[in-house]
Design a protein around this motif. Structure first.
Motif, PDB file in Angstrom:
ATOM      1  N   LEU A 238      47.622  47.535  42.992  1.00 29.94           N
ATOM      2  CA  LEU A 238      47.554  46.176  42.416  1.00 29.94           C
ATOM      3  C   LEU A 238      48.767  45.463  42.288  1.00 29.94           C
ATOM      4  O   LEU A 238      49.805  45.655  41.643  1.00 29.94           O
ATOM      5  CB  LEU A 238      47.382  46.641  40.841  1.00 29.94           C
ATOM      6  N   PRO A 239      48.387  44.026  43.055  1.00 30.97           N
ATOM      7  CA  PRO A 239      49.692  43.484  43.360  1.00 30.97           C
ATOM      8  C   PRO A 239      50.427  42.585  42.017  1.00 30.97           C
ATOM      9  O   PRO A 239      49.542  42.315  41.178  1.00 30.97           O
ATOM     10  CB  PRO A 239      49.335  42.351  44.251  1.00 30.97           C
ATOM     11  N   PHE A 241      52.099  39.210  40.507  1.00 28.46           N
ATOM     12  CA  PHE A 241      52.405  37.960  40.750  1.00 28.46           C
ATOM     13  C   PHE A 241      53.549  37.600  39.681  1.00 28.46           C
ATOM     14  O   PHE A 241      53.687  38.141  38.620  1.00 28.46           O
ATOM     15  CB  PHE A 241      51.007  37.081  40.614  1.00 28.46           C
ATOM     16  N   GLU A 247      50.719  29.075  41.578  1.00 28.09           N
ATOM     17  CA  GLU A 247      50.524  30.268  42.211  1.00 28.09           C
ATOM     18  C   GLU A 247      49.221  30.341  42.783  1.00 28.09           C
ATOM     19  O   GLU A 247      49.072  31.449  43.686  1.00 28.09           O
ATOM     20  CB  GLU A 247      50.970  31.402  41.383  1.00 28.09           C
ATOM     21  N   VAL A 252      48.902  30.491  49.066  1.00 26.02           N
ATOM     22  CA  VAL A 252      49.667  31.711  48.391  1.00 26.02           C
ATOM     23  C   VAL A 252      49.001  32.969  48.391  1.00 26.02           C
ATOM     24  O   VAL A 252      48.007  32.912  47.792  1.00 26.02           O
ATOM     25  CB  VAL A 252      50.075  31.169  46.946  1.00 26.02           C
ATOM     26  N   TYR A 253      49.472  33.757  49.014  1.00 28.24           N
ATOM     27  CA  TYR A 253      48.947  35.393  49.050  1.00 28.24           C
ATOM     28  C   TYR A 253      49.782  36.284  48.469  1.00 28.24           C
ATOM     29  O   TYR A 253      51.026  36.133  48.271  1.00 28.24           O
ATOM     30  CB  TYR A 253      49.042  35.818  50.563  1.00 28.24           C
ATOM     31  N   SER A 254      49.289  37.186  47.932  1.00 26.02           N
ATOM     32  CA  SER A 254      50.075  38.561  47.500  1.00 26.02           C
ATOM     33  C   SER A 254      50.282  39.264  49.042  1.00 26.02           C
ATOM     34  O   SER A 254      49.507  38.976  49.768  1.00 26.02           O
ATOM     35  CB  SER A 254      49.123  39.564  46.748  1.00 26.02           C
ATOM     36  N   ASN A 256      49.957  42.176  49.596  1.00 28.15           N
ATOM     37  CA  ASN A 256      48.827  43.089  49.963  1.00 28.15           C
ATOM     38  C   ASN A 256      47.529  42.415  50.763  1.00 28.15           C
ATOM     39  O   ASN A 256      47.142  42.872  51.658  1.00 28.15           O
ATOM     40  CB  ASN A 256      48.177  43.622  48.647  1.00 28.15           C
ATOM     41  N   GLU A 257      47.182  41.074  50.266  1.00 23.93           N
ATOM     42  CA  GLU A 257      46.244  40.426  50.683  1.00 23.93           C
ATOM     43  C   GLU A 257      46.658  39.996  52.330  1.00 23.93           C
ATOM     44  O   GLU A 257      45.871  40.138  53.361  1.00 23.93           O
ATOM     45  CB  GLU A 257      45.828  39.030  50.115  1.00 23.93           C
ATOM     46  N   THR A 260      46.706  43.150  54.248  1.00 26.59           N
ATOM     47  CA  THR A 260      45.370  43.690  54.508  1.00 26.59           C
ATOM     48  C   THR A 260      44.501  43.152  55.477  1.00 26.59           C
ATOM     49  O   THR A 260      43.951  43.537  56.494  1.00 26.59           O
ATOM     50  CB  THR A 260      44.715  43.811  53.408  1.00 26.59           C
TER      51      THR A 260
END
Lengths: 459, 280
Positions: A238-239, A241, A247, A252-254, A256-257, A260
């Motif tokens: 679970l990322p 922020f 945000e 704007v990415y995590s 993980n996204e 992935t």
């Protein structure tokens, strides 16, 4: 007479200016000659401090002895006794904090290149002698594993070798966890991961993909359907922020996204069905391995890349080797600064971040010097993409759908010294217990849980 | 592999498929969704579960042909298989049997509104449905809705079928005529859900919306589907897809859904060309 060179045999790598144009593996691996030469640096100490530094206790001096003699298959057999994923570990373990940290040769000069030798042996085996493994005879005990990441795969492998009928339930469409979606191809080729996973299948491990435990079915109904023990290796996916203004702007990415899309969905490839933004100038927030991976991926998509980290170079949690590789690839480190606000244009796209400069104060509870904002030092960086790599937490899905599973305040499963959770017969390990850690620590936990499960079911 | 047992054209751009997926069917509830990949190179797309049968082990999906992946999906026929099909994902809708609810569906959103309407009806609620389409050729699920609704209103933008006008026109008419809804549930294009929420806020009627952001994994590991709901950031795939419509930031959600518009347009055109060539 051992080779007393103070330095490791250098690892051949793709030159930085070439490798930033592709996603192929950066380090190309030892040749047989290099491996045999490096193996002669091992002193074969009686007390084997390196073995204790390895979370799965690979018998290091023994396998290195075989490498020295050119008996690579025998070396592979020795590693396989304790490690299920040697081609992976030889590549992604932070050996400098594990086996190699305790190597006697490291006291004066560089330690023996244990990781590189392990990788060589595993690669040699895969390329030269890849006969299918034989499935051990079943002991008719059924064990379910939740999550096909490093912890689950290791636990499954160890149990299967002892005759357990093991089923792994994996939420994504392929097994491997972070090895598939997180760590990029240029550090860990996905074909190699799948090859190692195929060995587990040969041992009789069944892998059910597209199965989200907690949604597709619950832990309780797995128990009802006849699994005598369960191992939860669901990771910490679970990322986090920062809850900054802006945000949620596009671009704007995590991490993980972003990773992935690139690694699992192959969005870097021409013609991929999954899109990813190809930024011109990108900021990656964070200083861990995930930040380095995201930054280096963005670089390969053609972007100018800045790492924004609130502490200094000394505190970067990423592996030294990864930081060096990132620097060689032209990634710019904006240290001692922290984002405070994300700025956007009229179409909802990110176009800048406002940062504040930091200085290091007194050490905090983690022992690292606490970064403190310098007043009125705000400045803006113009960007078109921002990737948040500031850590992850365990996914709450399983704990929210299973009664009686105790977790700590960070949402990590609480386990005893045998890796058993608050529910009898339900074990857990890896990032789901520790929070985000390393691949090999997860494998160590999977290994320990496998031995505890064996003990539990043998009673 | 997940076999397509039945394929049915509902209108020129909307198709229903019944998929053999026993694990999904066993636990599926109204409001939940699946993620599928058409083939090994495919992207992951979310689709709502339109219906499910736990005994037969089947799940229905209804999709609109809007881009590359849905075009490819639509080329598959009965007997063909989907490479991946995972679910049920997301939280089920909260269904209360003692309420008077108004369920509003817009366009292909009706495919999602239908299982919700059915679930409320089966739970014993008084169900009013208002569905809206651009024109008469696009109407779907009319019989299904009528069967589970105490009152059913059909709207069309051009007046070619039902009453001319948008769904909010009918909703406001009903409210002003004295209908007392305990809850409104709006499912459809974001812009429609936004206008429904603006209206119901005026009349202080609790409103639930089913959000449809871009998703990748659908299990809570990436945050691609994040939304601003009140003061909080929520991941639609695990915290939703249903949210309190009076708290959702619709403008931000609409903007985020356009992030890959250029890429999607390009892919759609490529696929159109490709498919046309194959036909010719």
């Amino acid at each position: 007479m051992p080779n007393m060179s103070l330095e490791k045999i250098a690892m051949p790598v793709q030159p930085a200016d070439e490798r930033i144009k592709n996603f192929e593996e950066v380090a190309t691996g030892y040749t047989a000659e290099m491996a045999m030469e490096e193996a002669t640096r091992c002193l074969h100490c009686k007390h084997k401090p390196c073995v204790n530094g390895c979370p799965v206790n690979v018998n290091i001096p023994d396998f290195i002895e075989k490498v020295k003699d050119g008996e690579f298959e025998e070396a592979y057999r020795i590693i396989s006794l304790t490690s299920s994923l040697p081609a992976v570990c030889g590549r992604v373990c932070p050996q400098e904090n594990q086996c190699e940290k305790y190597c006697v040769r490291g006291i004066k000069g560089e330690s023996v290149a244990i990781g590189r030798l392990e990788r060589f042996v595993a690669d040699y085996h895969r390329e030269n002698n890849d006969a299918p493994l034989t499935k051990p005879e079943s002991n008719h005990h059924k064990v379910a594993i939740v999550g096909a990441g490093p912890a689950g795969l290791t636990c499954a492998g160890d149990l299967a070798k002892q005759g357990y009928e093991v089923t792994i339930f994996e939420a994504l469409h392929v097994a491997g966890g972070v090895l598939m979606y997180g760590i990029p191809e240029f550090r860990l080729p996905k074909e190699i991961v799948q090859k190692e996973i195929s060995h587990l299948k040969e041992l009789g491990v069944e892998i059910v993909t597209n199965f989200v435990v907690g949604r597709s079915d619950s832990i309780d109904s797995l128990i009802e359907s006849g699994y005598e023990a369960i191992f939860i290796g669901s990771g910490a996916g679970l990322p986090n922020f920062m809850n900054l203004e802006g945000e949620n702007l596009k671009g704007v990415y995590s991490a993980n996204e972003f990773l992935t899309r690139i690694n699992l969905m192959k969005a870097y490839k021409e013609g991929s069905a999954t899109p990813v933004q190809h930024p011109k100038k990108c900021v990656v927030v964070g200083g861990g391995n995930v930040a380095m991976d995201a930054a280096r991926c963005a670089r390969r998509l053609g972007s100018e890349v800045h790492i924004v980290y609130r502490r200094s170079m000394e505190e970067l949690p990423a592996r030294k080797e990864e930081v060096e590789h990132a620097q060689e690839e032209g990634i710019i480190f904006d240290l001692l600064c922290n984002p405070v606000k994300v700025l956007g244009d009229e179409n909802g796209w990110v176009n800048g971040i406002e940062c504040v400069r930091m200085e290091l104060g007194e050490p905090d509870e983690s022992g690292r010097r606490r970064p403190v904002e310098i007043k009125d030092s705000n400045f803006t960086i113009d960007i078109d993409c921002m990737i948040m790599a500031i850590g992850t937490s365990p996914n709450p899905l399983i704990r929210h759908t299973t009664e009686g599973l105790e977790v700590n305040r960070k949402g990590c499963f609480i386990v005893d010294d045998k890796n058993m959770t608050s529910r009898a017969g339900v074990y857990a390990g890896g990032d789901a217990v520790t929070g985000a850690a390393t691949v090999i620590q997860a494998m160590g936990a999977g290994k320990k849980a496998a031995s505890s499960i064996h003990e539990y079911l043998s009673k | 592999m997940y076999t397509i047992l039945k394929k049915e054209v509902l209108n020129p751009t909307v198709t229903r498929m019944i998929i053999d997926a026993p694990f999904v069917a066993k636990r599926a509830k109204a409001g939940q969704f699946i993620i599928l990949r058409v083939n090994e190179e495919g992207e992951r797309i979310p689709l709502t579960i339109a219906d499910s049968d736990s005994e037969k082990g089947t799940v229905s999906i209804i999709f609109q042909i809007v881009g590359k992946t849905t075009m490819l999906l639509n080329t598959l026929e009965e007997g063909d298989s989907l490479h991946d099909f995972v679910g049920p994902l997301g939280k089920p809708s909260e269904i209360d049997g003692n309420e008077k609810v108004c369920i509003i569906g817009g366009g292909v959103g009706c495919a999602i509104a239908y299982p919700t309407a059915k679930a409320f009806h089966e739970a014993g609620s008084d169900v009013t449905t208002i569905v809206g389409f651009r024109n008469k050729d696009l109407v779907i699920l009319e019989d299904e809705f009528k069967e589970c609704s105490d009152a059913y209103y059909l709207m069309s933008d051009d007046g070619s079928v039902g009453q001319k006008g948008v769904v909010t026109l009918k909703l406001e008419e009903l409210i002003q005529s004295g209908e007392k809804f305990d809850k409104v549930i709006a499912i459809g294009p974001i812009i429609m859900m936004k206008f429904v929420c603006e209206l119901t806020k005026k009349y202080n009627i609790p409103t639930v919306v089913s959000m449809n952001p871009i998703m990748i994994d659908g299990t809570g590991m990436c945050g691609g589907c994040r939304l601003r709901v009140g003061d909080e950031i929520k991941f639609a795939c695990v915290d939703g897809p249903d949210f309190d419509g009076h708290l959702v930031d619709f403008d931000e959600a609409m903007s985020r859904n356009r992030a890959y518009m250029d890429f999607e347009k390009h892919e759609r055109e490529e696929t159109c060309n490709l498919l046309n060539k194959e036909v010719a």
